[in-house]
Structures are given as structure tokens and as C-alpha cells.
Design an enzyme around this catalytic site. Structure first.
Site, PDB file in Angstrom:
ATOM      1  N   LEU A   8      43.720  44.537  37.535  1.00 62.39           N
ATOM      2  CA  LEU A   8      45.044  44.224  37.015  1.00 62.39           C
ATOM      3  C   LEU A   8      44.941  42.874  36.325  1.00 62.39           C
ATOM      4  O   LEU A   8      44.235  41.987  36.807  1.00 62.39           O
ATOM      5  CB  LEU A   8      46.088  44.146  38.139  1.00 62.39           C
ATOM      6  CG  LEU A   8      46.436  45.438  38.893  1.00 62.39           C
ATOM      7  CD1 LEU A   8      47.434  45.129  40.012  1.00 62.39           C
ATOM      8  CD2 LEU A   8      46.994  46.499  37.954  1.00 62.39           C
ATOM      9  N   ASP A   9      45.651  42.713  35.214  1.00 62.43           N
ATOM     10  CA  ASP A   9      45.672  41.427  34.532  1.00 62.43           C
ATOM     11  C   ASP A   9      46.178  40.342  35.481  1.00 62.43           C
ATOM     12  O   ASP A   9      46.942  40.617  36.408  1.00 62.43           O
ATOM     13  CB  ASP A   9      46.603  41.483  33.313  1.00 62.43           C
ATOM     14  CG  ASP A   9      46.077  42.394  32.215  1.00 62.43           C
ATOM     15  OD1 ASP A   9      44.881  42.712  32.231  1.00 62.43           O
ATOM     16  OD2 ASP A   9      46.886  42.776  31.349  1.00 62.43           O
ATOM     17  N   ARG A  10      45.802  39.113  35.203  1.00 66.01           N
ATOM     18  CA  ARG A  10      46.239  37.976  36.002  1.00 66.01           C
ATOM     19  C   ARG A  10      47.761  37.984  36.195  1.00 66.01           C
ATOM     20  O   ARG A  10      48.267  37.750  37.296  1.00 66.01           O
ATOM     21  CB  ARG A  10      45.835  36.671  35.329  1.00 66.01           C
ATOM     22  CG  ARG A  10      46.245  35.405  36.090  1.00 66.01           C
ATOM     23  CD  ARG A  10      46.424  34.211  35.173  1.00 66.01           C
ATOM     24  NE  ARG A  10      45.214  33.866  34.464  1.00 66.01           N
ATOM     25  CZ  ARG A  10      44.449  32.811  34.736  1.00 66.01           C
ATOM     26  NH1 ARG A  10      44.771  31.997  35.713  1.00 66.01           N
ATOM     27  NH2 ARG A  10      43.388  32.559  34.025  1.00 66.01           N
TER      28      ARG A  10
END
Length: 242
Positions: free
Chosen positions: A61-63
Site C-alpha cells: 500500500l502507498d505510504r
């Protein structure tokens, strides 16, 4: 291995001897990479300390994205689960808040994407979306006296770099809070009026097959306080998941 401080613990939605699903907070990087830029705090490191054993991140998952993230405790389980992702057998459902009111209200965005920095080759990418709710706020923008926004359910069929964010930009319905692909003016509205500083993308539900038992596992991560604040401000209700 050092014990993890209680305030750094990651919420666990499911755990057994082979795997776990955790609720990743927004603004926490999943693992060290070229995009880390000096970052020292990573989800993978926290989970190794919290579980007291090695962990394999099965997906990313993106930051700035929160929600369901699947990890395995051994290589065989990681490979089996990775095969499910490659074979598109894992159901991923995200909540997103975007600018504007998308039309049609339910559609498939089919738009090739490159692989991110250093990976210019474009590959097929599809994201299905459904408008769950729409709303407007008395926040002027240019010639408009109000600003319109929508709550979306997004289901990526592929897993390209920042896929949902880039697909929403492609449709001119930029994701709120996205500082890379979003709309700066709308992002400022949410910061100024609602005190929301996070990107409004949440991995809401994850459904997969357990590689050992063959049973289907469906898990849901509740949105965090900032996301809930947005829902309340617009009077939006989340639908029940079957």
C-alpha cells in the site's frame, strides 16, 4: 529483536500461524525502498518486532494509504498468496474521496499505466469504481459558489504503481489529499475546513483464499478518525458489506 513500544503497534485484523492481515496507518511506508528518502520508520520493521518473527509483505500500500494489508510468516505462504494476487483471485475494495461527481456513476477505467520511476513501459491497468455518495460544500472555487465531491468504492483489477490515484486523475476526478497526482486547491479546502491532512484512500476490504485450509477469508478495516470526520461532515453512510 527489540520489543515494539505499545504506541507503535499495528492493529491486527486476523492472525494465524501462517499469515496475518493488519490495518496499516496512513503516512507509514510499507518497507524501505528508493522512495523512502531518509525515512526510518517502516511497517515491515514494526511488524517483525510486534510479531517476533520474520514477515513477508505479500502486497503493498502507498505510504499515504491506510487499511488492509496481508503478510505471510514463511516463504511458501508468501508465494502461494502472491500467486493469488498475480492470478487476480484476491478481491480488494478501497474507499476514496474525489473531486466532482463522476459520470457514469459506475464504470471501469481501462487506461494503461507505466511502472513508476525508471519503469516507462506502459501495461494494461483497470479499476472499477462505483459512486457511493455525492455531496457539496459552500467552498467557492473560481466561478463556482460551491465545491462538489464524491465517495467512491474502487476495485482495482490490476496492481500498477499508484493505480487508483492515477486513474482518478485520468478521469479528472482527482483523489483528495493526493499531493502527487491530486488537485492542490481541493486538498487545501480539506485541510482548512475539515483539518484533514491525509490522502483519502483506504483499503477497506480484502478477500482471499487461505493457502493451507482453502477457506475464503473476508476482512474489513474501519476508516480512521480523519476519514470518519469527512464522512460525518458530508453526512455519508458506508454501505454494509456482504
Amino acid at each position: 529483536m527489540h520489543a515494539l513500544a505499545p504506541e507503535l503497534h499495528i492493529p491486527v485484523l486476523y492472525r494465524d500461524a501462517r499469515l496475518a492481515v493488519v490495518d496499516k496507518p496512513a503516512r507509514l511506508m510499507a518497507h524501505d525502498s528508493g522512495l523512502a528518502r531518509g525515512e526510518q520508520d517502516f511497517l515491515a520493521d514494526r511488524l517483525r518486532a510486534q510479531f517476533g518473527q520474520p514477515v513477508h509483505l505479500v502486497h503493498r500500500l502507498d505510504r499515504a494509504t491506510s487499511g488492509c494489508l496481508l503478510v505471510a510468516f514463511d516463504g511458501d505462504t508468501a508465494r502461494a498468496l502472491g500467486g493469488q494476487f498475480m492470478g487476480r483471485a484476491v478481491e480488494k475494495t478501497y474507499l476514496a474521496v474525489c473531486r466532482g461527481w463522476p459520470e457514469p456513476r459506475e464504470d471501469l477505467i481501462d487506461h494503461p499505466l507505466d511502472g513508476g520511476p525508471g519503469k516507462p513501459e506502459k501495461k494494461p491497468a483497470q479499476t472499477a469504481y462505483r459512486v457511493l455518495a455525492t455531496g457539496a460544500m459552500p467552498w467557492p472555487y473560481r466561478e463556482h459558489a460551491e465545491s462538489r465531491f464524491a465517495l467512491l468504492e474502487c476495485r482495482p483489477h490490476t496492481g500498477r504503481f499508484r493505480q487508483i490515484r492515477r486513474h482518478l486523475k485520468h478521469r479528472h476526478h482527482h483523489l483528495i489529499g493526493d499531493t502527487s497526482h491530486g488537485d492542490g486547491a481541493r486538498n487545501r479546502m480539506f485541510r482548512q475546513h475539515l483539518g484533514v491532512h491525509r490522502m483519502l484512500l483506504h483499503a477497506w476490504r480484502l478477500v482471499f483464499t487461505h493457502p493451507e485450509t482453502g477457506g475464503r477469508i473476508a476482512l474489513e478495516a474501519a476508516p480512521d478518525e480523519a476519514f470518519v470526520r469527512v464522512l460525518a461532515a458530508f453526512g455519508w453512510q458506508l454501505p454494509r458489506l456482504d
